[in-house]
Design an enzyme around this catalytic site. Structure first.
Site, PDB file in Angstrom:
ATOM      1  N   GLU A  96      29.038  -1.857   7.601  1.00  8.68           N
ATOM      2  CA  GLU A  96      28.756  -0.720   6.722  1.00  8.68           C
ATOM      3  C   GLU A  96      27.249  -0.500   6.544  1.00  8.68           C
ATOM      4  OE1 GLU A  96      31.004   1.356   6.345  1.00  8.68           O
ATOM      5  OE2 GLU A  96      32.715   0.081   6.826  1.00  8.68           O
ATOM      6  N   HIS A 101      26.316   1.619   9.401  1.00  2.00           N
ATOM      7  CA  HIS A 101      26.627   3.040   9.183  1.00  2.00           C
ATOM      8  C   HIS A 101      25.571   3.701   8.299  1.00  2.00           C
ATOM      9  CE1 HIS A 101      30.246   3.440  11.408  1.00  2.00           C
ATOM     10  NE2 HIS A 101      31.035   2.760  10.576  1.00  2.00           N
ATOM     11  N   HIS A 147      30.361   4.120  15.466  1.00  4.90           N
ATOM     12  CA  HIS A 147      31.172   3.035  16.004  1.00  4.90           C
ATOM     13  C   HIS A 147      30.751   2.779  17.444  1.00  4.90           C
ATOM     14  CE1 HIS A 147      34.294   3.853  12.738  1.00  4.90           C
ATOM     15  NE2 HIS A 147      33.653   2.733  12.459  1.00  4.90           N
ATOM     16  N   CYS A 148      30.854   1.529  17.855  1.00  2.00           N
ATOM     17  CA  CYS A 148      30.378   1.077  19.162  1.00  2.00           C
ATOM     18  C   CYS A 148      31.575   0.699  20.042  1.00  2.00           C
ATOM     19  CB  CYS A 148      29.470  -0.137  18.956  1.00  2.00           C
ATOM     20  SG  CYS A 148      28.796  -0.828  20.475  1.00  2.00           S
ATOM     21  N   CYS A 150      30.910  -6.241  19.175  1.00  2.00           N
ATOM     22  CA  CYS A 150      29.860  -5.725  18.289  1.00  2.00           C
ATOM     23  C   CYS A 150      30.402  -5.513  16.873  1.00  2.00           C
ATOM     24  CB  CYS A 150      29.317  -4.403  18.842  1.00  2.00           C
ATOM     25  SG  CYS A 150      27.965  -3.696  17.849  1.00  2.00           S
ATOM     26  N   CYS A 177      22.847  -1.659  19.481  1.00  2.00           N
ATOM     27  CA  CYS A 177      22.866  -1.513  18.020  1.00  2.00           C
ATOM     28  C   CYS A 177      21.703  -2.282  17.378  1.00  2.00           C
ATOM     29  CB  CYS A 177      24.214  -1.963  17.460  1.00  2.00           C
ATOM     30  SG  CYS A 177      25.579  -0.829  17.891  1.00  2.00           S
TER      31      CYS A 177
END
Length: 184
Positions: A136, A139, A145-146, A151, A172
């Site tokens: 979170e 985000h 989303h990956c 991940c 990321c």
């Protein structure tokens, strides 16, 4: 903050506020706080607050995560990111479902997220909960989303994949570092 090997000045990350909500276990809040401090995240553990009555969804005995996000955003300054911590079931509207139960929800990008321990397996709740908190935080920093299955940013797709998640993938990590976060 200058990141080694980055060759440029990254912005300092905002202060992260962990906000336990009514009834959230203090030991679990302390565990997440300590793990984030270990990663050198500027984090504050706030005193517990009551859950807002307006966020309660009586038909399913849950709290609406989007309502909790609005509540949390109003409680803190604009230079913070707040993560609400709850033991209660939370939901949002997703894929045509009015009341889809979730592990967490965060504005993308934004200043608030909420994470629930309700759907986590008791034997490893501390580890799983921490991974959802990291997801979170990602985000709030704009990460989608990956597709990488290990991940932290993978989509739960209605389940709980936290046991398969090991770290943020290199893509990321790079995006988080660009924002000043040294999360691994």
């Amino acid at each position: 903050m200058l990141l080694a090997g980055a060759g440029c000045q990254a912005p300092a990350p905002p202060v992260l506020v962990l906000q336990p909500l009514q009834g959230f276990p203090a030991p679990l809040a302390q565990s997440v706080y300590k793990q984030l401090r270990h990663q050198r995240v500027p984090v504050v553990l706030a005193r517990p607050r009551p859950l807002p009555r307006a966020a309660y969804y009586r038909p399913r005995h849950r709290y609406r995560a989007d309502s909790l996000l609005r509540f949390l955003t109003r409680q803190f300054r604009a230079d913070t990111v707040v993560i609400g911590l709850t033991r209660h079931d939370i939901s949002t509207t997703k894929n045509g479902h009015l009341d889809w139960g979730v592990l967490g929800l965060g504005y993308q990008p934004g200043r608030a997220a909420v994470v629930s321990s309700f759907r986590l397996r008791p034997r490893s709740v501390s580890t799983q909960f921490y991974k959802v908190v990291l997801h979170e935080i990602g985000h709030t920093q704009g990460l989608p989303h990956c597709p990488e299955p290990t991940c932290f940013m993978r989509d739960a797709e209605g389940g709980n994949p936290t046991d398969a998640e090991t770290s943020f993938c290199p893509r990321c990590v790079a995006r988080l570092r660009d924002q000043g976060w040294a999360l691994e």
